[in-house]
Design a protein around this motif. Structure first.
Motif: not given
Ligand code: FES
Ligand code: FES
Length: 159
Positions: A26-30, A43-45, A53-54, A68-69
């Motif tokens: 799982l990605l931290l962004l998700d 979420r950009g690129c 997403c910084t 990753r989370a």
């Protein structure tokens, strides 16, 4: 179907203890956006190119789309939601507002977090340092001048 391997993520999130079971891939962004509703992180690129997403991990800027989370275990993760204390904008957030450093605002959370990291390690950066710190954050609207002015304003000592 076999469930994806998971890990217990124990960390701090915006100053509070946080614990959850997260899939290893799982990605931290998700995780931030979809599981926790922290949609300030944009979420950009989705590929490490735009900086939208910084977030901060232990006060250093990190791209949540490439993290990753589970990598955050034992660390302090900060998102844009964590900067406003008691619903009041931070000095840096207010400077972006007052200097018109945000137009459409899509890049703004990532810009603010990258600038926050800079100001923590260098409270009074010159313009070159600001430009270097924000070099990985793309803005399609402002031309960057207002953003740099905002960071310089936030860097100055309070009157
Ligand atoms: S969405 Fe992560 S760098 Fe663009
Ligand atoms: S304010 Fe629109 S992309 Fe930066």
């Amino acid at each position: 179907m076999t469930p994806a391997p998971s890990t217990i993520l124990a960390c701090r999130l915006n100053g509070r203890a946080h614990q959850a079971l997260v899939a290893d891939n799982l990605l931290l962004l998700d995780y931030l956006r979809d599981a926790l509703g922290l949609t300030g992180t944009k979420r950009g690129c989705d590929g490490g190119e735009c900086g939208a997403c910084t977030v901060l991990i232990d006060s250093r800027p990190r791209l949540a789309c490439l993290t990753r989370a589970r990598e955050c275990a034992g660390h302090h993760v900060e998102t844009i939601e964590g900067l406003a204390a008691g619903g009041r904008m931070s000095r840096l957030q207010r400077a972006f507002h007052e200097r018109l450093g945000a137009q459409c605002g899509y890049c703004t959370p990532g810009m603010v977090m990258a600038a926050e990291a800079l100001l923590r390690r260098d409270p009074n950066p010159d313009e070159a340092a600001i430009r270097t710190a924000l070099a990985g954050n793309i803005c399609r609207c402002t031309g960057y001048v207002k953003i740099i002015e905002a960071v310089r304003d936030a860097a100055q000592p309070a009157p």
